[in-house]
Motif scaffolding. Structure first.
Motif, PDB file in Angstrom:
ATOM      1  N   GLU A 101       1.164  -1.034  -0.016  1.00  0.00           N
ATOM      2  CA  GLU A 101      -0.016  -0.294  -0.157  1.00  0.00           C
ATOM      3  C   GLU A 101       1.245   1.361   0.435  1.00  0.00           C
ATOM      4  N   GLU A 102       2.488   0.668   0.753  1.00  0.00           N
ATOM      5  CA  GLU A 102       2.632   2.175   0.832  1.00  0.00           C
ATOM      6  C   GLU A 102       3.901   2.700  -0.619  1.00  0.00           C
ATOM      7  N   ASP A 103       4.320   3.524  -1.081  1.00  0.00           N
ATOM      8  CA  ASP A 103       5.570   3.189  -2.574  1.00  0.00           C
ATOM      9  C   ASP A 103       6.662   3.575  -1.325  1.00  0.00           C
ATOM     10  N   ASN A 104       7.157   2.150  -2.127  1.00  0.00           N
ATOM     11  CA  ASN A 104       8.941   1.487  -1.920  1.00  0.00           C
ATOM     12  C   ASN A 104       9.842   2.179  -3.142  1.00  0.00           C
ATOM     13  N   ILE A 105       9.750   2.436  -3.579  1.00  0.00           N
ATOM     14  CA  ILE A 105      11.189   2.505  -3.990  1.00  0.00           C
ATOM     15  C   ILE A 105      11.309   3.890  -4.028  1.00  0.00           C
ATOM     16  N   LYS A 106      12.433   4.926  -4.170  1.00  0.00           N
ATOM     17  CA  LYS A 106      12.340   5.892  -3.701  1.00  0.00           C
ATOM     18  C   LYS A 106      14.311   5.952  -4.512  1.00  0.00           C
ATOM     19  N   ASP A 107      14.446   6.272  -5.043  1.00  0.00           N
ATOM     20  CA  ASP A 107      15.387   7.140  -5.627  1.00  0.00           C
ATOM     21  C   ASP A 107      15.718   7.857  -5.375  1.00  0.00           C
ATOM     22  N   LEU A 108      17.045   8.630  -5.681  1.00  0.00           N
ATOM     23  CA  LEU A 108      18.086   9.195  -4.874  1.00  0.00           C
ATOM     24  C   LEU A 108      19.341   9.544  -5.661  1.00  0.00           C
ATOM     25  N   GLY A 109      19.958  11.131  -5.452  1.00  0.00           N
ATOM     26  CA  GLY A 109      20.525  12.005  -6.500  1.00  0.00           C
ATOM     27  C   GLY A 109      21.623  12.216  -5.456  1.00  0.00           C
ATOM     28  N   GLY A 110      22.551  12.594  -6.021  1.00  0.00           N
ATOM     29  CA  GLY A 110      22.885  13.927  -5.014  1.00  0.00           C
ATOM     30  C   GLY A 110      23.849  13.861  -3.555  1.00  0.00           C
ATOM     31  N   LYS A 111      23.493  14.762  -3.130  1.00  0.00           N
ATOM     32  CA  LYS A 111      23.502  14.493  -1.545  1.00  0.00           C
ATOM     33  C   LYS A 111      23.056  13.502  -1.042  1.00  0.00           C
ATOM     34  N   LYS A 112      21.209  13.914  -1.294  1.00  0.00           N
ATOM     35  CA  LYS A 112      20.926  13.280  -0.657  1.00  0.00           C
ATOM     36  C   LYS A 112      21.229  10.984  -0.819  1.00  0.00           C
ATOM     37  N   ALA A 113      21.881  10.864  -1.674  1.00  0.00           N
ATOM     38  CA  ALA A 113      22.337   9.474  -2.642  1.00  0.00           C
ATOM     39  C   ALA A 113      23.585   9.318  -1.886  1.00  0.00           C
ATOM     40  N   ILE A 114      24.452  10.559  -1.482  1.00  0.00           N
ATOM     41  CA  ILE A 114      25.233  10.052  -0.932  1.00  0.00           C
ATOM     42  C   ILE A 114      25.709   9.890   0.640  1.00  0.00           C
ATOM     43  N   GLU A 115      24.415  11.138   0.909  1.00  0.00           N
ATOM     44  CA  GLU A 115      24.358  10.486   2.580  1.00  0.00           C
ATOM     45  C   GLU A 115      23.796   9.553   3.064  1.00  0.00           C
ATOM     46  N   LYS A 116      23.129   8.715   2.225  1.00  0.00           N
ATOM     47  CA  LYS A 116      22.357   7.133   1.989  1.00  0.00           C
ATOM     48  C   LYS A 116      23.859   6.232   1.923  1.00  0.00           C
ATOM     49  N   LEU A 117      24.848   6.508   1.232  1.00  0.00           N
ATOM     50  CA  LEU A 117      25.476   5.422   0.667  1.00  0.00           C
ATOM     51  C   LEU A 117      26.481   6.022   1.714  1.00  0.00           C
ATOM     52  N   ARG A 118      27.013   6.739   2.519  1.00  0.00           N
ATOM     53  CA  ARG A 118      27.936   7.224   3.261  1.00  0.00           C
ATOM     54  C   ARG A 118      27.044   5.996   5.116  1.00  0.00           C
ATOM     55  N   ASP A 119      25.543   6.241   5.126  1.00  0.00           N
ATOM     56  CA  ASP A 119      25.274   5.438   6.003  1.00  0.00           C
ATOM     57  C   ASP A 119      25.353   4.135   6.489  1.00  0.00           C
ATOM     58  N   LEU A 120      25.262   3.647   5.356  1.00  0.00           N
ATOM     59  CA  LEU A 120      24.693   2.195   4.850  1.00  0.00           C
ATOM     60  C   LEU A 120      26.558   1.845   5.542  1.00  0.00           C
ATOM     61  N   ALA A 121      27.464   2.345   4.651  1.00  0.00           N
ATOM     62  CA  ALA A 121      28.690   2.230   4.586  1.00  0.00           C
ATOM     63  C   ALA A 121      29.168   2.348   6.386  1.00  0.00           C
ATOM     64  N   ASP A 122      28.854   3.794   6.989  1.00  0.00           N
ATOM     65  CA  ASP A 122      29.115   3.312   8.363  1.00  0.00           C
ATOM     66  C   ASP A 122      28.624   2.249   8.646  1.00  0.00           C
ATOM     67  N   LYS A 123      27.719   1.593   9.055  1.00  0.00           N
ATOM     68  CA  LYS A 123      26.911   0.862   8.690  1.00  0.00           C
ATOM     69  C   LYS A 123      27.434  -0.325   8.790  1.00  0.00           C
ATOM     70  N   ALA A 124      27.880  -0.529   7.606  1.00  0.00           N
ATOM     71  CA  ALA A 124      28.561  -2.429   7.187  1.00  0.00           C
ATOM     72  C   ALA A 124      29.887  -2.062   7.844  1.00  0.00           C
ATOM     73  N   GLN A 125      30.871  -1.365   7.614  1.00  0.00           N
ATOM     74  CA  GLN A 125      32.113  -1.331   7.768  1.00  0.00           C
ATOM     75  C   GLN A 125      32.854  -2.013   6.926  1.00  0.00           C
ATOM     76  N   SER A 126      32.610  -3.168   6.481  1.00  0.00           N
ATOM     77  CA  SER A 126      33.236  -3.179   5.313  1.00  0.00           C
ATOM     78  C   SER A 126      32.262  -3.785   3.995  1.00  0.00           C
ATOM     79  N   CYS A 127      32.948  -4.145   3.084  1.00  0.00           N
ATOM     80  CA  CYS A 127      32.056  -5.066   2.417  1.00  0.00           C
ATOM     81  C   CYS A 127      32.982  -5.606   1.154  1.00  0.00           C
ATOM     82  N   PHE A 128      32.043  -6.463   0.294  1.00  0.00           N
ATOM     83  CA  PHE A 128      32.691  -7.076  -0.707  1.00  0.00           C
ATOM     84  C   PHE A 128      33.467  -6.582  -1.534  1.00  0.00           C
ATOM     85  N   PHE A 129      34.695  -6.358  -2.187  1.00  0.00           N
ATOM     86  CA  PHE A 129      34.878  -5.884  -3.138  1.00  0.00           C
ATOM     87  C   PHE A 129      35.521  -6.821  -3.888  1.00  0.00           C
TER      88      PHE A 129
END
Length: 184
Positions: free
Chosen positions: A14-42
């Motif tokens: 019932e709720e809209d769950n697709i939210k594309d992010l651009g510019g600063k909002k995209a960078i903020e989301k990336l930074r937030d999730l990367a900080d929480k993850a602390q590592s990734c598969f490279f």
């Protein structure tokens, strides 16, 4: 990174769950999730090698432009692979059930002592026994070209309550949100 929504539970929410992010909002989301993850598969050796090479790497920083920084030894296999094929794929997981990020980009190998000093922490010495002044330390800067994320709108507790309500009501209410990350 376009995704097909045909047959997806996204269509029954019932709720809209697709939210594309651009510019600063995209960078903020990336930074937030990367900080929480602390590592990734490279992942490297994407275009020139079979199979591609995958290893866990500690994320040092997502800078204000959305570039993702790592440290590596000059003579490492990943540096050699990046030198011949700079295409890089990063896969993050910030939590058990949310905070997933898929980044595709171009990597650069850089030797910048000021940036190494900025990113250095005592914990990093585990991998770089020569300390931050070791001339063999290099930086890998991944410049994202495409990205996609999957997360929750209101955090894990609300997501769990919505999933529980879905079981009872039979309606999809999973509190998810996902979309493209346009870092440019």
């Amino acid at each position: 990174m376009a995704t097909s929504q045909e047959g997806s539970t996204n269509n029954t929410q019932e709720e809209d769950n697709i939210k594309d992010l651009g510019g600063k909002k995209a960078i903020e989301k990336l930074r937030d999730l990367a900080d929480k993850a602390q590592s990734c598969f490279f992942c490297t050796n994407i275009k020139t090698g079979v199979p591609m090479s995958v290893r866990p790497m500690a994320i040092q920083q997502v800078d204000d432009e959305g570039n993702i920084w790592f440290m590596s030894m000059k003579d490492s296999h990943k540096n050699e692979e990046i030198s011949s094929d700079p295409f890089t794929h990063l896969l993050f997981q910030a939590g058990a059930h949310s905070g997933f990020v898929n980044i595709y980009g171009i990597s650069e190998i850089i030797r910048d002592q000021a940036k190494i000093d900025e990113l250095w922490s005592p914990f990093i010495k585990t991998w770089f026994q020569g300390g931050k002044d070791d001339p063999n330390i290099t930086l890998i800067k991944v410049i994202p070209s495409e990205g996609y994320y999957w997360d929750t709108k209101h955090g894990a507790a609300i997501a769990f309550l919505k999933i529980a309500a879905s079981v009872i009501t039979g309606k999809t209410m999973d509190d998810s949100v996902e979309g493209n990350l346009d870092i440019d």
